[in-house]
Design an enzyme around this catalytic site. Structure first.
Site, PDB file in Angstrom:
ATOM      1  N   TYR A   1       7.432  22.619  11.856  1.00  0.00           N
ATOM      2  CA  TYR A   1       6.150  23.319  11.659  1.00  0.00           C
ATOM      3  C   TYR A   1       5.335  23.374  12.952  1.00  0.00           C
ATOM      4  O   TYR A   1       4.625  24.354  13.187  1.00  0.00           O
ATOM      5  CB  TYR A   1       5.372  22.706  10.481  1.00  0.00           C
TER       6      TYR A   1
ATOM      7  N   HIS B   1       1.360  30.311  -0.411  1.00  0.00           N
ATOM      8  CA  HIS B   1       2.314  29.308   0.097  1.00  0.00           C
ATOM      9  C   HIS B   1       1.733  28.452   1.214  1.00  0.00           C
ATOM     10  O   HIS B   1       2.480  27.782   1.928  1.00  0.00           O
ATOM     11  CB  HIS B   1       3.596  29.994   0.594  1.00  0.00           C
TER      12      HIS B   1
ATOM     13  N   CYS C   1      -4.604  16.332   3.936  1.00  0.00           N
ATOM     14  CA  CYS C   1      -4.565  14.901   3.660  1.00  0.00           C
ATOM     15  C   CYS C   1      -3.740  14.698   2.388  1.00  0.00           C
ATOM     16  O   CYS C   1      -4.059  15.283   1.349  1.00  0.00           O
ATOM     17  CB  CYS C   1      -5.991  14.375   3.475  1.00  0.00           C
TER      18      CYS C   1
ATOM     19  N   CYS D   1      -6.276  12.435   8.945  1.00  0.00           N
ATOM     20  CA  CYS D   1      -7.457  12.994   8.284  1.00  0.00           C
ATOM     21  C   CYS D   1      -8.703  12.206   8.695  1.00  0.00           C
ATOM     22  O   CYS D   1      -8.601  11.105   9.249  1.00  0.00           O
ATOM     23  CB  CYS D   1      -7.286  12.930   6.771  1.00  0.00           C
TER      24      CYS D   1
ATOM     25  N   THR E   1       8.895  41.839   0.948  1.00  0.00           N
ATOM     26  CA  THR E   1       9.345  40.574   0.363  1.00  0.00           C
ATOM     27  C   THR E   1      10.677  40.780  -0.348  1.00  0.00           C
ATOM     28  O   THR E   1      10.911  41.836  -0.949  1.00  0.00           O
ATOM     29  CB  THR E   1       8.286  39.950  -0.573  1.00  0.00           C
ATOM     30  N   SER E   2      11.529  39.769  -0.258  1.00  0.00           N
ATOM     31  CA  SER E   2      12.875  39.876  -0.830  1.00  0.00           C
ATOM     32  C   SER E   2      12.845  39.776  -2.354  1.00  0.00           C
ATOM     33  O   SER E   2      13.833  40.090  -3.009  1.00  0.00           O
ATOM     34  CB  SER E   2      13.759  38.765  -0.270  1.00  0.00           C
TER      35      SER E   2
HETATM   36  N1  APR Z   1       8.966  46.388   6.814  1.00  0.00           N
HETATM   37  C1  APR Z   1       9.158  46.182   5.481  1.00  0.00           C
HETATM   38  N2  APR Z   1      10.008  45.259   4.997  1.00  0.00           N
HETATM   39  C2  APR Z   1      10.682  44.502   5.871  1.00  0.00           C
HETATM   40  C3  APR Z   1      10.536  44.648   7.277  1.00  0.00           C
HETATM   41  C4  APR Z   1       9.632  45.652   7.741  1.00  0.00           C
HETATM   42  N3  APR Z   1       9.421  45.874   9.030  1.00  0.00           N
HETATM   43  N4  APR Z   1      11.351  43.746   7.884  1.00  0.00           N
HETATM   44  C5  APR Z   1      11.975  43.069   6.910  1.00  0.00           C
HETATM   45  N5  APR Z   1      11.572  43.513   5.689  1.00  0.00           N
HETATM   46  C6  APR Z   1      11.953  43.013   4.361  1.00  0.00           C
HETATM   47  C7  APR Z   1      13.398  42.585   4.220  1.00  0.00           C
HETATM   48  O1  APR Z   1      14.219  43.660   3.829  1.00  0.00           O
HETATM   49  C8  APR Z   1      13.313  41.518   3.121  1.00  0.00           C
HETATM   50  O2  APR Z   1      13.400  42.104   1.830  1.00  0.00           O
HETATM   51  O3  APR Z   1      11.189  41.831   4.149  1.00  0.00           O
HETATM   52  C9  APR Z   1      11.881  40.965   3.274  1.00  0.00           C
HETATM   53  C10 APR Z   1      11.842  39.564   3.862  1.00  0.00           C
HETATM   54  O4  APR Z   1      12.422  38.664   2.939  1.00  0.00           O
HETATM   55  P1  APR Z   1      12.432  37.082   3.184  1.00  0.00           P
HETATM   56  O5  APR Z   1      12.866  36.798   4.575  1.00  0.00           O
HETATM   57  O6  APR Z   1      13.219  36.496   2.079  1.00  0.00           O
HETATM   58  O7  APR Z   1      10.902  36.673   3.056  1.00  0.00           O
HETATM   59  P2  APR Z   1      10.003  36.501   1.758  1.00  0.00           P
HETATM   60  O8  APR Z   1      10.504  37.318   0.617  1.00  0.00           O
HETATM   61  O9  APR Z   1       8.601  36.706   2.198  1.00  0.00           O
HETATM   62  O10 APR Z   1      10.238  34.967   1.417  1.00  0.00           O
HETATM   63  C11 APR Z   1       9.557  34.413   0.309  1.00  0.00           C
HETATM   64  O11 APR Z   1      10.591  32.313   0.659  1.00  0.00           O
HETATM   65  O12 APR Z   1      11.418  30.647   2.015  1.00  0.00           O
HETATM   66  C12 APR Z   1      10.348  31.057   1.275  1.00  0.00           C
HETATM   67  O13 APR Z   1       8.180  30.257   1.414  1.00  0.00           O
HETATM   68  C13 APR Z   1       9.056  31.162   2.034  1.00  0.00           C
HETATM   69  O14 APR Z   1       7.216  32.679   1.638  1.00  0.00           O
HETATM   70  C14 APR Z   1       8.614  32.590   1.803  1.00  0.00           C
HETATM   71  C15 APR Z   1       9.354  32.953   0.538  1.00  0.00           C
END
Ligand code: APR
Length: 247
Positions: free
Chosen positions: A54, A109, A117, A136, A177-178
Site C-alpha cells: 500500500y 472500498h 486506527c 494513531c 468495472t469488471s
Molecule cells: N475505459 C473503460 N473501461 C476500462 C478501461 C477504460 N479506459 N480500461 C479498462 N477498463 C475496464 C476493463 O475492461 C475491466 O472490465 O475496467 C475493468 C477493470 O476491472 P478490474 O481490474 O477487475 O477492476 P474493478 O472491477 O474495479 O475491481 C473491483 O476488485 O480487487 C478488487 O477492491 C478491488 O475495487 C477493486 C475490485
C-alpha cells in the site's frame, strides 16, 4: 429527464490516468497474490509485506503525471450541473474523482491516502508511509495504523446509503468495472429491479449474460463526456431523439 442518478466507477476509469487495473493483462492481481496483500489474514501473517504494497501504491498516486482524466472531469461536471440527485460510488481507492472536483461520493472500498486506527476505527490522512512508527493519536497506547482499505472478507462502507440510493434511482451507470466483485457486482440487479435504466461503459464488449440494458463500448475518457452532455441536455437513453456517443 432523469431525477436520481447513481454512478459506480471501477479501476477502468482511472486506467487512462496511468493507474493499473486489477484483472486486465498486466493488472495488479497478476503480480500479487490477493490472499497475501488484500485480506485480514494476509495482514496478520506479514504486516510489512502488506504495508509495502500500500505504501508503493500511495507513492505511485503522488507521481506528477497521475492526473484525473476526461471521465473523472465529466462526472464532476455532472455533479455540478445536474439538477436532480446524484450519488457517485467508487470502488477505487485513488483520489482522482476528488481531484477532478467530485464532492458527493462514497469510497466503498476505502482510500489509499488514509490509515485507520484498528481500535477506534478513526481515520487519518497519511503524512508518512505505513510502518511501526505511524500510529494513531486517538488511543493510549497509540495503535499502529492499518490501511483504510476494504479487504476481501470485509464489509464495504456505506452499504445502507448505497442501497437506499439504488432503490430510488432512475438511472444507474457502471463505468470501467469488471462486475466480478460483490456487493458492487449486484448493484445492477437492484437498480433493474426498481425500474431504473442501467448502463455499462467498458472498454470490452459486454458479457452475453450482462444484466445491463445499455452498453457503450470504448474508453471511459471518450464516452463519458458525451454521455454526461446527453444527460445534461435532458435526453433519455433509448428515446428517439437521443443521440449518444457512437460507441
Ligand atoms: N475505459 C473503460 N473501461 C476500462 C478501461 C477504460 N479506459 N480500461 C479498462 N477498463 C475496464 C476493463 O475492461 C475491466 O472490465 O475496467 C475493468 C477493470 O476491472 P478490474 O481490474 O477487475 O477492476 P474493478 O472491477 O474495479 O475491481 C473491483 O476488485 O480487487 C478488487 O477492491 C478491488 O475495487 C477493486 C475490485
Amino acid at each position: 429527464m432523469y431525477r436520481r442518478i447513481v454512478i459506480l466507477t471501477g479501476a477502468g476509469i482511472s486506467a487512462e490516468s496511468g493507474i493499473s487495473t486489477f484483472r486486465d493483462q498486466d493488472g495488479l492481481w497478476e503480480k500479487h497474490h490477493i490472499e497475501d496483500v488484500a485480506t485480514p489474514e494476509g495482514y496478520a501473517k506479514d504486516i510489512q509485506l502488506v504495508e509495502r504494497f500500500y505504501n508503493l501504491r500511495w507513492q505511485d498516486l503522488q507521481r506528477p503525471e497521475i492526473l484525473p482524466n476526461a471521465a473523472h472531469q465529466a462526472l464532476a461536471k455532472l455533479e455540478l450541473e445536474f439538477e436532480g440527485e446524484l450519488l457517485l460510488i467508487t470502488q477505487n481507492v485513488d483520489d482522482l474523482h476528488e481531484r477532478a472536483g467530485s464532492l458527493r461520493m462514497i469510497h466503498m472500498h476505502g482510500e489509499l491516502k488514509k490509515g485507520r486506527c484498528p481500535k477506534s476505527q478513526q481515520t487519518f490522512v497519511l503524512r508518512e508511509p505505513f510502518g511501526e512508527d505511524n500510529c494513531c493519536t486517538c488511543c493510549i497506547p497509540a495503535m499502529r495504523l492499518r490501511p483504510h482499505i476494504v479487504w476481501f472478507g470485509e464489509m464495504p462502507f456505506a452499504m445502507d446509503r448505497i442501497h437506499d440510493a439504488l432503490d430510488e434511482c432512475d438511472l444507474f451507470i457502471a463505468i470501467g468495472t469488471s462486475g466480478t466483485v460483490y456487493p458492487a457486482a449486484g448493484f445492477v440487479d437492484t437498480a433493474n429491479h426498481h425500474g431504473a435504466q442501467t448502463v455499462e461503459v467498458n472498454l470490452m464488449q459486454p458479457d452475453p449474460h450482462s444484466q445491463f440494458q445499455y452498453h457503450f463500448t470504448g474508453k471511459a475518457g471518450e464516452i463519458m463526456p458525451k454521455l454526461v452532455d446527453t444527460i445534461l441536455n435532458g435526453n433519455i437513453l433509448g428515446a428517439n431523439k437521443c443521440k449518444l456517443a457512437q460507441a
